[in-house]
Design a protein around this motif. Structure first.
Motif, PDB file in Angstrom:
ATOM      1  N   LEU A 629      -2.065  -1.640  -9.236  1.00 44.34           N
ATOM      2  CA  LEU A 629      -2.948  -1.868  -8.094  1.00 44.34           C
ATOM      3  C   LEU A 629      -2.180  -2.488  -6.933  1.00 44.34           C
ATOM      4  CD1 LEU A 629      -6.192  -3.253  -9.774  1.00 44.34           C
ATOM      5  CD2 LEU A 629      -5.901  -1.027  -8.685  1.00 44.34           C
ATOM      6  N   TYR A 633      -1.587   0.087  -3.897  1.00 42.65           N
ATOM      7  CA  TYR A 633      -2.636  -0.087  -2.883  1.00 42.65           C
ATOM      8  C   TYR A 633      -2.486  -1.360  -2.043  1.00 42.65           C
ATOM      9  CZ  TYR A 633      -4.764   3.750  -5.420  1.00 42.65           C
ATOM     10  OH  TYR A 633      -4.999   4.971  -6.010  1.00 42.65           O
ATOM     11  N   ILE A 672      -8.244   5.573  -6.549  1.00 42.09           N
ATOM     12  CA  ILE A 672      -8.471   4.129  -6.608  1.00 42.09           C
ATOM     13  C   ILE A 672      -9.385   3.838  -7.796  1.00 42.09           C
ATOM     14  CG2 ILE A 672      -9.439   2.126  -5.417  1.00 42.09           C
ATOM     15  CD1 ILE A 672      -8.792   3.513  -2.784  1.00 42.09           C
ATOM     16  N   PRO A 673      -8.930   3.058  -8.760  1.00 43.29           N
ATOM     17  CA  PRO A 673      -9.758   2.827  -9.956  1.00 43.29           C
ATOM     18  C   PRO A 673     -11.014   2.042  -9.611  1.00 43.29           C
ATOM     19  CG  PRO A 673      -7.828   1.406  -9.970  1.00 43.29           C
ATOM     20  CD  PRO A 673      -7.650   2.335  -8.820  1.00 43.29           C
ATOM     21  N   GLY A 679     -10.185  -2.976  -9.026  1.00 44.31           N
ATOM     22  CA  GLY A 679     -10.157  -1.701  -8.317  1.00 44.31           C
ATOM     23  C   GLY A 679     -11.265  -1.607  -7.287  1.00 44.31           C
ATOM     24  N   ARG A 680     -12.445  -2.041  -7.666  1.00 41.67           N
ATOM     25  CA  ARG A 680     -13.573  -2.005  -6.719  1.00 41.67           C
ATOM     26  C   ARG A 680     -13.313  -2.922  -5.529  1.00 41.67           C
ATOM     27  NH1 ARG A 680     -16.320  -1.909 -11.654  1.00 41.67           N
ATOM     28  NH2 ARG A 680     -16.785  -4.136 -11.553  1.00 41.67           N
TER      29      ARG A 680
END
Length: 926
Positions: A629, A633, A672-673, A679-680
């Motif tokens: 992550l 990201y 994007i998980p 992730g959210r």
């Protein structure tokens, strides 16, 4: 140093047969094994060995059959489709000038072993080309093994030791202990390569192991002692003979002159187009003609040996082109007149960047007929570059043509060029055809739809590569530095070949009405839509992501500390080698998942498989999830904000997934998980500017609805028509109780079945997902099919269609090829059958959202605020979801119209339902 290559023909024939799909030529003759062997032979011949031999087994028994009548007795008879390829293989080998050896009474291995040692003793460098591990016993100075299928090479004791854990002179003993299931040589029961290597390391040899057998404890020791009597015979069976009396010596195996005419006929018959093209010298046959002033001729055309796939092609579509460099106003006027007079024209842009959102225009190329094209240089700035027409003046002169919706334009991956021209003030209209998409719709399953690959496949034309004119690696120069003559040859060829490809591909689409509809009604209208979505971009809160990065770093550190505590020592969590040593050697956890080479794996699947046996694998998984992550990201997205727009602009790919689903890159915003809280959280950084909101519209259970439509199962149709909770309704059907009485666990099981069946999940997968026994999972599936027989019938009907036609189709006619549906490999065949069931649903879902995007984009086109700005922008497409940025005042109208337009994108037997939400950021909008 003189070289001898000894090819284990029997090994490669069988391996190619089982590794490749069941390929056939135009006459339906099997060619898969032949194709693999021919490619391997061509690879060896490119290295120009002085001596070479193709060694195959002779028919009849060998001395090993006399020693042990059960030798190879378990081998099934040769399949007919493999037997049919032996004679043409021999014809091709002979035509290539390669001596063929068959020696009765012994195996090909023994012939190779004898020649290898004779040659090495005579001072030759020997390469044994095989995939058979038995040959490792022959490795020594001047004798190496190469596996052309895997690319591996063994030429020393150290390489053998690394691969097998023993020296080359211990391979016979290793094989004697292990046995060989393929040759029906039983070894010591439960003795694998690691155990055998351990014994040989301790006792030195097979004789040493036999002598020390009484000291080996446990069940494996009992198994060894039970096998002692047969181990000497095993050794005889697995030892490659090196003293066979042969009529030929290594000196007799010189590579002979090839029979070009025979090869041409054989390659053409079996459809070996690349081999055919190389036969007469490849690209050397297409030398670039001397340039006239202002004109460059296209290079790279392979004049001879046109591939069988382009036989009958109009010669004008495969001839060298004449290309003009436009440097004067009269030349520009002449070309504008040609473009105005043409029914359609191809165009292409040359720039200084691969990023279309930041690329500056260096030149434009156009083509109006095959073989005729021009290049207009606009920004070449190297010392001594000739004068060029002013860029702004050229664009203004071309503007009426490029912005005329009635003038048909075509390109190859033209979305890039639309972006570039938009950045320079021209919004292209009338973009009618794209050769990348024509190829994709016709043949979605092939790997490459780039212009170079399509030119080879459809025109027999070898294009000039970017590296040919700009150089490679650190020495590569920007296109603005490329000499204009070279740039003309490269850039004008792009436009020319694009036009030629369209002339070939368009009739093929016209001959397939359903595919033509997919192309005309779905893919082409989507191109300008995707260009607008990409140009709109999405606003990112960089500070929020930096805060998240800091938090992720803290949690990663905590995970590292926890892992160190559990391990009892420090180690590198990012090192697979250290993880292997810790998990499987020190902690003795079972290695349930292996790498292709047979080593224990430490990938996610492997760690999940053992996470219930020790806490450490779960901590490592947590660490990896956090690290991914952060690197993918939270650290990366702020760096990708475009300084000109202040937004992040992804790129969508239409010709990626065979099912038609869009994918995105640079950055990939579709993966994007969202199942984890972390992730959210990332979606909270996707924000709306002041005065605007983000709106997310998402199809609800679209693939299950498509399953209901395709299967026409009455119970499924009824549940969706009534607007029921489909998972609760399924549970009620499967467990035979009212919906109100369905428990949470029963609904969870039904949900797993509903989605699992779409992706081909069997009882094993369902059992693992639900944490139940395999028998209980099988009962669930049987109950499901008893309540939804239409689904079972659809699945069987679809499998049969795939077997009969080799492909399945979406509701809208998109064709999805299944190359492995007839594979002899059971795993490949089962995978193809699962794809046959899933692909129509996933592909139809992809078609539906594409159709929705076109409709929504058309509706938004004239929605403007009082300031003239767009009232709403489509900014993201993620699987079954569309995300918009809208003025606060426009949100109610958007929420009313967009879900309706999306629901109306397909007329199915069940209603399409769209969920929507609004928020200041993407996560809030869910």
């Amino acid at each position: 140093m003189t070289r001898l290559v000894l090819i284990d023909g029997s090994s490669y024939l069988y391996r190619a047969f089982h590794a490749l799909p069941p390929l056939t030529n135009a006459a339906g003759e099997p060619t898969g094994a032949l194709f693999g062997v021919v490619n391997m032979l061509r690879g060896h011949l490119k290295e120009k060995p002085e001596h070479i031999a193709f060694v195959v087994d002779a028919s009849g028994p060998t001395f090993r059959d006399a020693l042990y009548p059960e030798y190879k007795a378990n081998r099934p008879p040769m399949p007919d489709e493999l037997r049919a390829q032996i004679e043409p293989m021999m014809e091709i080998v002979a035509a290539l000038g390669i001596p063929i050896l068959r020696e009765p009474g012994v195996e090909a291995d023994d012939v190779i072993g004898t020649l290898a040692l004779q040659a090495a003793e005579g001072g030759l460098e020997v390469t044994i080309s095989t995939g058979d591990k038995d040959f490792a016993q022959l490795v020594r100075p001047r004798v190496a093994l190469v596996n052309t299928m895997s690319g591996s090479r063994m030429e020393s004791d150290a390489a053998v030791m690394e691969k097998f854990g023993v020296r080359a002179d211990q391979i016979v003993d290793l094989l004697s202990l292990m046995g060989d299931a393929i040759d029906n040589v039983p070894g010591v029961e439960k003795c694998g390569p690691k155990t055998a290597a351990k014994w040989l390391a301790e006792y030195g040899s097979l004789d040493g192991v036999i002598a020390g057998a009484d000291a080996i404890k446990g069940k494996i020791g009992d198994n060894l002692r039970a096998a002692l009597a047969r181990l000497p015979l095993n050794r005889e069976l697995v030892t490659i003979k090196t003293d066979v009396a042969l009529a030929q010596s290594p000196a007799d195996l010189a590579l002979r002159e090839r029979d070009v005419e025979a090869l041409r006929g054989l390659y053409a018959r079996y459809g070996f187009n690349q081999a055919l093209k190389e036969l007469d010298g490849g690209a050397a046959a297409g030398a670039i003609a001397e340039k006239e002033p202002g004109v460059a001729r296209g290079g790279g055309f392979v004049a001879a040996a046109v591939p069988a796939s382009v036989e009958g092609l109009d010669p004008a579509l495969s001839a060298p082109g004449e290309y003009e460099t436009v440097l004067t106003d009269p030349q520009l006027s002449d070309w504008i007149a040609k473009l105005q007079a043409a029914d359609e024209f191809a165009f292409d842009s040359e720039t200084d960047s691969l990023d279309p959102m930041r690329a500056n225009l260096v030149g434009l190329s156009f083509s109006v007929e095959p073989g005729k094209a021009c290049y207009i240089p606009l920004g070449h700035d190297y010392p001594g570059a000739p004068g060029q027409l002013p860029r702004d003046a050229v664009l203004e002169a071309l503007r009426p043509l490029l912005q005329d919706p009635a003038k048909k334009k075509l390109g190859q991956h033209g979305k890039y060029d639309l972006h570039v021209l938009r950045r320079h003030g021209i919004v292209v209209a009338g973009y009618a055809d794209d050769t990348m998409l024509e190829s994709f719709v016709l043949s979605a399953g092939i790997a490459r739809h780039d212009m170079d690959s399509l030119a080879k496949r459809h025109l027999g034309y070898e294009t000039i590569k970017y590296e040919d004119v700009a150089g490679k690696g650190a020495k590569q120069i920007p296109f603005s530095q490329v000499a204009i003559d070279d740039a003309t040859r490269y850039a004008a060829e792009d436009a020319d070949i694009t036009l030629r490809l369209h002339r070939v591909l368009s009739p093929k689409l016209e001959a397939e009405p359903s595919l033509l509809s997919v192309y005309r009604d779905i893919e082409m209208p989507l191109v300008p839509v995707l260009a607008r979505v990409e140009a709109n971009g999405v606003m990112i809160d960089a500070e929020e992501l930096r805060r998240q990065s800091a938090e992720l770093s803290r949690r990663m550190l905590a995970a590292q500390q926890k892992a160190t505590e559990l391990a009892g020592r420090s180690f590198n969590l990012d090192s697979p080698k250290q993880l292997c040593a810790l998990l499987f050697d020190e902690l003795k956890l079972p290695a349930l998942v292996k790498t292709p080479s047979g080593a224990p794996s430490t990938n996610e699947e492997a760690l999940e498989a053992i996470a219930d046996q020790h806490e450490l694998p779960r901590v490592i998984l947590e660490y990896r999830g956090l690290a991914k992550l952060r690197s993918t990201y939270t650290d990366k997205l702020p760096e990708m904000i475009n300084p000109d727009t202040g937004r992040v602009h992804t790129s969508y790919h239409q010709a990626g997934a065979a099912t038609g689903r869009l994918s995105s890159s640079d950055p990939n915003l579709q993966n994007i998980p969202i199942r984890s809280e972390e992730g959210r959280r990332i979606r909270t950084a996707f924000v709306a500017p002041p005065g605007r909101r983000l709106v997310a519209c998402d199809y609800s259970q679209i693939e299950l609805r498509i399953m209901a439509h395709l299967s026409e199962d009455p119970a499924l149709l009824r549940a969706f028509a009534e607007g029921a909770d489909i998972h609760r309704a399924t549970a009620a059907e499967v467990f035979g109780k009212p919906m109100a009485e369905v428990s949470a666990n029963e609904r969870r099981a039904a949900k797993a079945i509903n989605f699992g069946l779409i992706y081909g999940m069997g009882a094993f997968g369902l059992a693992r997902q639900l944490g139940i026994g395999r028998g209980e999972a099988q009962d669930y599936i049987a109950l499901y099919f008893s309540r939804y027989p239409g689904v079972r019938d659809y699945m069987e009907r679809t499998r049969q269609q795939a077997r009969d036609a080799g492909y399945v189709e979406t509701v809208f006619g998109r064709r999805l090829a299944l190359d492995y549906i007839h594979s002899r490999n059971a795993s490949q065949r089962a995978s193809a059958e699962r794809a046959a069931i899933n692909a129509p649903m996933q592909g139809t879902a992809a078609d539906i959202i594409k159709r929705a995007m076109v409709r929504v984009d058309d509706w938004l086109a004239d929605k403007r605020s009082a300031s003239g700005e767009s009232s709403a922008l489509m900014i993201l497409q993620v699987h079954d979801e569309l995300v918009f940025e809208a003025d606060e005042a426009f949100v109610p109208e958007l929420l009313e119209r967009v879900p309706a337009l999306m629901a109306d994108a397909a007329q199915l037997r069940v209603p399409l339902v769209v969920d929507s939400g609004v928020g200041m950021n993407w996560e809030e909008a869910h």
